[in-house]
Write an enzyme that holds these catalytic residues in place. Structure first.
Site, PDB file in Angstrom:
ATOM      1  N   SER A 120       0.808  -0.827  -0.176  1.00  0.00           N
ATOM      2  CA  SER A 120      -0.073   0.367   0.213  1.00  0.00           C
ATOM      3  C   SER A 120       0.892   1.302   0.027  1.00  0.00           C
ATOM      4  O   SER A 120       0.069   2.199   0.002  1.00  0.00           O
ATOM      5  CB  SER A 120      -1.544   0.221   0.908  1.00  0.00           C
ATOM      6  N   ASN A 191      -3.391   5.763  -1.280  1.00  0.00           N
ATOM      7  CA  ASN A 191      -2.895   6.534  -0.483  1.00  0.00           C
ATOM      8  C   ASN A 191      -2.831   7.665   0.627  1.00  0.00           C
ATOM      9  O   ASN A 191      -2.770   8.139   1.139  1.00  0.00           O
ATOM     10  CB  ASN A 191      -2.358   5.376   1.105  1.00  0.00           C
TER      11      ASN A 191
END
Ligand code: CAA
Length: 284
Positions: A120, A191
């Site tokens: 991520s 993100n």
């Protein structure tokens, strides 16, 4: 290039979700984990999640049985990757562990295999640099829950070539996902935008602007988000949120990414969200 054999490293939430959709869409899929019990648990999670799809009419019972039959498991990474066309690493978000995995996979996987990471926020360029094939190293960032969420964020490392990128865009479509190509900078796109929103929600709570449920209601009902930011933080894991915010803070060196002290304290106290039973909400 034709992709038939997929090897997924890691049997956690993301690993089992990725394994699920590869098997569902006809790929021979091997799930690898160092812990046998984790593999057994993952198989039962996949079976239960496929049952939800059977109930919804997405899969027939026969298709479910066929999909489960395509899944093999292994605790031996070096053997498992020998026949791989693609390896997707979905191990824990620790850079040294991921680098070591990429070194091992690179040594034992066939020369044509693409090496993808579901990270991520760890740099794809850094992972590519520990291999002899950085042009074949790419990010394939699925969203949780993998069988439900349509996005695959496809991250091109600094050395990733066009052929690899095209193969992963095509593969994502074959998995009935929507791929979006982005470049390799801290937090990528997902993100970089999501985590500052979550951090700001925590900051608002910390300053006493409103309570947990009030903050989440505003964002759910006002902005049509399926979950409020604090519930989503619990769902993702507060340790994961903190880790990603640190990557953004270190990568850009800007105060706006500094993790809220409340988030830091909660992680220190072991309140990690759904997985620990307690975060902003009580999950026990
Ligand atoms: N496998 C298969 N089906 C599943 C599933 C799974 N793992 N999880 C949920 N579903 C299905 C359910 O069966 C249900 O189907 P119906 O609508 O036909 O009943 C549907 O999905 C919705 O699930 P629920 O009824 O259990 O609950 P819900 O309506 O509250 O939806 C949710 C759950 C899909 C998780 C929804 O709340 C949601 O979209 N939340 C936001 C998720 C999100 O933002 N994910 C991204 C997180 S960030 C990330 O992953 C990356 C990162 O780097 C941090």
């Amino acid at each position: 290039m034709e992709i038939k054999n997929a090897v997924i490293i890691g049997a956690g939430t993301m690993g089992n979700g990725i394994c699920h959709i590869f098997a569902q869409h006809g790929y021979t899929t091997t799930m690898v984990d160092i812990r046998k019990e984790a593999l057994e648990k993952a198989l039962s999670v996949i079976s239960n999640n496929m049952d939800r799809q059977v109930k919804k009419g997405i899969l027939t019972e026969d298709e479910k049985i066929a999909a489960l039959a395509r899944i093999k498991t292994s605790t031996e990474l070096t053997k498992a990757v020998k026949q791989a066309d693609i390896v997707i690493e979905a191990a824990t978000e620790q850079i040294d562990i991921k680098k070591e995995l990429f070194r091992q996979i690179d040594t034992h996987a066939p020369a044509h295999a693409i090496l993808a990471s579901n990270t991520s926020s760890i740099s794809i360029t850094t992972l590519g640099a520990v291999t002899q094939r950085p042009e074949k190293v790419i990010g394939m960032h699925f969203m949780n829950p993998v069988p439900v969420m349509k996005l695959v964020e496809v991250i091109r490392g600094y050395m990733t070539d066009n052929e690899t990128t095209k193969a992963i865009m095509d593969l994502s479509i074959a998995l009935n996902k929507v791929p979006v190509e982005v470049n390799d900078y801290p937090g990528f796109v997902s993100n970089r935008i999501l985590m500052p929103m979550i951090n700001e929600a925590i900051e608002a709570l910390f300053q006493g602007v409103a309570g947990v449920e009030e903050i989440d209601q505003v964002m759910k009902l006002g902005m049509a988000h399926p979950m409020g930011p604090l519930q989503l933080a619990d769902f993702i894991g507060l340790d994961v949120c903190l880790f990603i915010l640190k990557v953004l803070y270190d990568g850009f060196g800007r105060d706006k990414y500094a993790p809220c002290p409340l988030l830091v304290n909660m992680v220190e106290a072991g309140e990690l969200g759904a997985k620990s039973g307690r975060g902003f909400y009580d999950w026990s």
